[in-house]
Design a protein around this motif. Structure first.
Motif, mmCIF file in Angstrom:
data_model
loop_
_atom_site.group_PDB
_atom_site.id
_atom_site.type_symbol
_atom_site.label_atom_id
_atom_site.label_comp_id
_atom_site.label_asym_id
_atom_site.label_seq_id
_atom_site.Cartn_x
_atom_site.Cartn_y
_atom_site.Cartn_z
ATOM 1 N N THR A 127 2.391 -5.267 11.537
ATOM 2 C CA THR A 127 2.544 -3.844 11.212
ATOM 3 C C THR A 127 3.894 -3.625 10.528
ATOM 4 O OG1 THR A 127 3.554 -3.415 13.345
ATOM 5 C CG2 THR A 127 1.174 -3.097 13.212
ATOM 6 N N MET A 128 4.033 -2.490 9.855
ATOM 7 C CA MET A 128 5.321 -2.159 9.216
ATOM 8 C C MET A 128 6.286 -1.625 10.284
ATOM 9 S SD MET A 128 4.421 -0.542 5.525
ATOM 10 C CE MET A 128 4.148 -1.609 4.132
ATOM 11 N N GLY A 129 7.365 -1.007 9.845
ATOM 12 C CA GLY A 129 8.320 -0.420 10.787
ATOM 13 C C GLY A 129 9.759 -0.855 10.566
ATOM 14 N N ARG A 130 9.975 -1.703 9.562
ATOM 15 C CA ARG A 130 11.322 -2.269 9.326
ATOM 16 C C ARG A 130 11.898 -2.821 10.636
ATOM 17 N NH1 ARG A 130 15.210 0.948 5.742
ATOM 18 N NH2 ARG A 130 15.081 2.458 7.422
ATOM 19 N N GLY A 131 13.111 -2.416 11.021
ATOM 20 C CA GLY A 131 13.700 -2.996 12.230
ATOM 21 C C GLY A 131 13.266 -2.325 13.518
ATOM 22 N N GLY A 166 10.716 11.928 7.100
ATOM 23 C CA GLY A 166 9.407 11.474 6.618
ATOM 24 C C GLY A 166 9.428 9.970 6.484
ATOM 25 N N THR A 167 8.792 9.275 7.387
ATOM 26 C CA THR A 167 8.700 7.808 7.332
ATOM 27 C C THR A 167 7.690 7.366 8.371
ATOM 28 O OG1 THR A 167 9.820 5.730 7.862
ATOM 29 C CG2 THR A 167 10.755 7.678 8.855
ATOM 30 N N ILE A 168 6.915 6.322 8.043
ATOM 31 C CA ILE A 168 5.970 5.840 9.059
ATOM 32 C C ILE A 168 6.678 5.009 10.124
ATOM 33 C CG2 ILE A 168 4.015 5.830 7.452
ATOM 34 C CD1 ILE A 168 4.255 2.686 7.542
ATOM 35 N N ASP A 169 7.947 4.636 9.880
ATOM 36 C CA ASP A 169 8.627 3.700 10.778
ATOM 37 C C ASP A 169 9.031 4.322 12.121
ATOM 38 O OD1 ASP A 169 8.427 1.921 8.672
ATOM 39 O OD2 ASP A 169 10.446 2.327 7.928
ATOM 40 N N ASN A 170 9.140 5.627 12.163
ATOM 41 C CA ASN A 170 9.674 6.356 13.339
ATOM 42 C C ASN A 170 10.993 5.758 13.824
ATOM 43 O OD1 ASN A 170 8.961 8.789 14.456
ATOM 44 N ND2 ASN A 170 8.369 7.899 16.413
ATOM 45 N N ALA A 175 11.056 7.266 -5.927
ATOM 46 C CA ALA A 175 11.575 6.055 -6.581
ATOM 47 C C ALA A 175 12.895 5.677 -5.928
ATOM 48 C CB ALA A 175 11.803 6.315 -8.070
ATOM 49 N N ARG A 176 13.222 4.420 -6.034
ATOM 50 C CA ARG A 176 14.544 4.008 -5.571
ATOM 51 C C ARG A 176 15.561 4.422 -6.640
ATOM 52 N NH1 ARG A 176 13.633 1.663 -1.263
ATOM 53 N NH2 ARG A 176 11.925 0.216 -0.902
ATOM 54 N N CYS A 177 16.770 4.751 -6.218
ATOM 55 C CA CYS A 177 17.752 5.183 -7.216
ATOM 56 C C CYS A 177 19.147 4.701 -6.837
ATOM 57 C CB CYS A 177 17.718 6.708 -7.347
ATOM 58 S SG CYS A 177 18.859 7.296 -8.588
ATOM 59 N N ALA A 205 5.483 -6.547 14.893
ATOM 60 C CA ALA A 205 6.203 -5.655 13.974
ATOM 61 C C ALA A 205 6.892 -6.501 12.907
ATOM 62 C CB ALA A 205 7.228 -4.839 14.747
ATOM 63 N N GLU A 206 6.901 -5.992 11.683
ATOM 64 C CA GLU A 206 7.438 -6.803 10.566
ATOM 65 C C GLU A 206 8.903 -7.194 10.749
ATOM 66 O OE1 GLU A 206 7.302 -4.595 6.892
ATOM 67 O OE2 GLU A 206 8.591 -3.001 7.666
ATOM 68 N N GLY A 207 9.631 -6.452 11.593
ATOM 69 C CA GLY A 207 11.063 -6.731 11.776
ATOM 70 C C GLY A 207 11.334 -7.866 12.752
ATOM 71 N N GLY A 262 -0.021 -4.392 5.820
ATOM 72 C CA GLY A 262 0.561 -3.922 4.552
ATOM 73 C C GLY A 262 0.390 -2.437 4.288
ATOM 74 N N TYR A 263 0.161 -2.124 3.021
ATOM 75 C CA TYR A 263 0.254 -0.722 2.591
ATOM 76 C C TYR A 263 -0.931 0.144 3.006
ATOM 77 C CZ TYR A 263 4.316 -2.382 0.255
ATOM 78 O OH TYR A 263 5.549 -2.933 0.041
ATOM 79 N N VAL A 264 -1.993 -0.453 3.567
ATOM 80 C CA VAL A 264 -3.075 0.426 4.063
ATOM 81 C C VAL A 264 -2.534 1.334 5.165
ATOM 82 C CG1 VAL A 264 -4.989 -1.135 3.512
ATOM 83 C CG2 VAL A 264 -3.948 -1.253 5.760
ATOM 84 N N GLN A 265 -1.435 0.908 5.786
ATOM 85 C CA GLN A 265 -0.861 1.734 6.867
ATOM 86 C C GLN A 265 -0.268 3.039 6.338
ATOM 87 O OE1 GLN A 265 1.585 -1.097 9.643
ATOM 88 N NE2 GLN A 265 1.226 -2.154 7.727
ATOM 89 N N ARG A 266 0.172 3.017 5.091
ATOM 90 C CA ARG A 266 0.942 4.152 4.549
ATOM 91 C C ARG A 266 0.085 5.137 3.774
ATOM 92 N NH1 ARG A 266 6.452 1.788 2.006
ATOM 93 N NH2 ARG A 266 5.757 2.789 0.112
ATOM 94 N N GLY A 267 -1.188 4.732 3.467
ATOM 95 C CA GLY A 267 -1.989 5.588 2.585
ATOM 96 C C GLY A 267 -3.022 6.402 3.325
HETATM 97 O O1 F6P Z 1 10.057 2.531 5.377
HETATM 98 C C1 F6P Z 1 8.696 2.544 5.195
HETATM 99 C C2 F6P Z 1 8.185 1.186 4.852
HETATM 100 O O2 F6P Z 1 6.787 1.246 4.687
HETATM 101 C C3 F6P Z 1 8.567 0.067 5.815
HETATM 102 O O3 F6P Z 1 7.765 0.074 6.956
HETATM 103 C C4 F6P Z 1 8.419 -1.146 4.937
HETATM 104 O O4 F6P Z 1 9.219 -2.194 5.395
HETATM 105 C C5 F6P Z 1 8.932 -0.641 3.624
HETATM 106 O O5 F6P Z 1 8.743 0.763 3.618
HETATM 107 C C6 F6P Z 1 8.266 -1.216 2.415
HETATM 108 O O6 F6P Z 1 8.913 -0.704 1.315
HETATM 109 P P1 F6P Z 1 8.427 -0.828 -0.190
HETATM 110 O O7 F6P Z 1 7.535 0.351 -0.460
HETATM 111 O O8 F6P Z 1 9.666 -0.765 -0.971
HETATM 112 O O9 F6P Z 1 7.686 -2.117 -0.312
#
Ligand code: F6P
Length: 380
Positions: free
Chosen positions: A208-212, A164-168, A110-112, A265-267, A306-311
């Motif tokens: 794709t995801m990856g933030r910046g 631990g992050t998919i963004d590397n 969770a975010r905190c 990339a999303e960034g 989107g989130y299919v990348q993370r699951g």
């Molecule tokens: O940092 C991982 C990540 O999946 C990023 O690639 C993406 O921008 C972000 O988290 C999405 O975050 P949230 O789960 O808060 O939507």
């Protein structure tokens, strides 16, 4: 005395976005602790937020340090996970069984924002000291590791970070937990979308995801055979660059190619503004260019992955990386006692101090090499 706390357990917390490999890491950390060192591992539900909630229970008088220890002893594993108000759970062997192939985070995340508050953090630290933890392991991305660093600097408790992050996007490590799994996920999606691209002679733009950070997009383009990868490290995506890309795609069509895949990339930004979806913008602008070019029939479509990348189940690589990271973390805890370190895979498994500044030129060179490899493979 409480027999669990006599052994001075280790606390483990996950924070930030989930990534495939975190569950195997939790399992490995708990198993290695019990099997090799006879040290129990206690998990925090929802990371730093779980610590803040436990502090609230303590400060409201709902529990004392002693009754908290008793609760953790008597409601381990699945009983603790399902207890309404319990946020600290002893990870007994059954509770981590089967996690080696499971995505997500069993302990949740969770975010905190409260944990950024100096006063709250100081009271959380006092609580952790009072409970008698031997060390704290924090697994997550850059925000989570920044929290770990503050905990280390302010608490005197041994703190070990785990990427631990998919963004590397953590320069200290070549690979973070979850990157390879995310690439596998993207590869599968690209393969499916290619079918439609071929069938309709389309240019498919996938976000794709990856933030910046563009590594996830670039690595996925190499792995999936996507012809183009647009990444934030290349700067703003100007109109000229879009026209150049459209021209390259048209040339490839002139050579007989019928479809193209563009990963964005999303960034990626067109200008200083944050657009809702760079993939939609790229698809739209490419489409406008094609209308005025020699192949007016080329259609573009955008898909935000989107989130299919993370699951999904972690890739084998992430399962192995999780075990290796857990081994290195335990070496730090039981061996060197090093605190304020991140376990990394950087030409081998190592411990990197939190304040270590990796050679940014090396990282840039790695990205450049990936770009060149990708360009050579796609021939543009
Ligand atoms: O940092 C991982 C990540 O999946 C990023 O690639 C993406 O921008 C972000 O988290 C999405 O975050 P949230 O789960 O808060 O939507």
């Amino acid at each position: 005395m409480n027999p669990l706390f006599e052994k001075r357990p280790v606390l483990i917390a996950f924070s930030g976005g989930d990534s495939p490999g975190m569950n195997p890491f939790m399992r490995a950390a708990a198993r290695l602790g019990g099997n090799l060192h006879d040290v129990p591992v206690i998990g925090v539900m929802e990371g730093y937020a779980g610590l803040v909630r436990t502090l609230a229970r303590l400060e409201s008088g709902e529990v004392t340090l002693d009754s908290l220890r008793e609760e953790i002893l008597h409601r381990p594993g699945i009983f603790g996970f399902h207890a309404k108000n319990q946020h600290l759970v002893h990870l007994d062997p059954e509770s981590v069984s089967g996690l080696v192939v499971r995505g997500g985070i069993k302990l949740r995340s969770a975010r905190c924002d409260e944990f950024r508050d100096d006063g709250i953090r100081a009271r959380v630290i006092q609580m952790l000291r009072g409970l008698g933890f031997r060390a704290v392991i924090v697994c997550g991305g850059d925000g989570s590791l920044a929290g770990a660093r503050r905990l280390h600097e302010e608490s005197g408790i041994q703190v070990v970070g785990v990427p631990g992050t998919i963004d590397n996007d953590l320069p200290v490590t070549d690979w973070a937990l979850g990157v390879q799994s995310a690439i596998e996920n993207i590869l599968q999606e690209v393969t499916k979308i290619k079918d439609t691209a071929r069938s309709h002679r389309r240019v498919m733009v996938l976000e794709t995801m990856g933030r910046g950070c563009g590594e996830l997009a670039l690595l996925s383009a190499i792995a999936s055979g996507a012809e183009y990868a647009i990444i934030p490290e290349d700067g703003f995506l100007s109109g000229d660059r879009i026209r150049k890309l459209a021209g390259e795609i048209e040339q490839s069509h002139a050579r007989g190619r019928t479809h193209s895949i563009v990963l964005v990339a999303e960034g990626v930004r067109m200008d200083r503004h944050k657009w809702e979806s760079p993939a939609w913008m790229v698809a739209m602008r490419l489409g406008e260019c094609f209308k005025h070019g020699p192949f007016k029939e080329i259609e573009t479509r955008a898909t935000v992955l989107g989130y299919v990348q993370r699951g999904g189940s972690p890739a084998a690589f992430d399962g192995i990386l999780a075990a290796e990271f857990a081994g290195t973390a335990w070496q730090a805890i039981m061996g060197t006692g090093a605190s304020g370190v991140t376990v990394v895979r950087n030409g081998g498994h190592k411990l990197a101090p939190f304040d270590w500044q990796p050679d940014s030129l090396e990282r840039a060179a790695r990205l450049q090499k990936l770009r060149e490899t990708h360009r050579a493979l796609s021939g543009y």
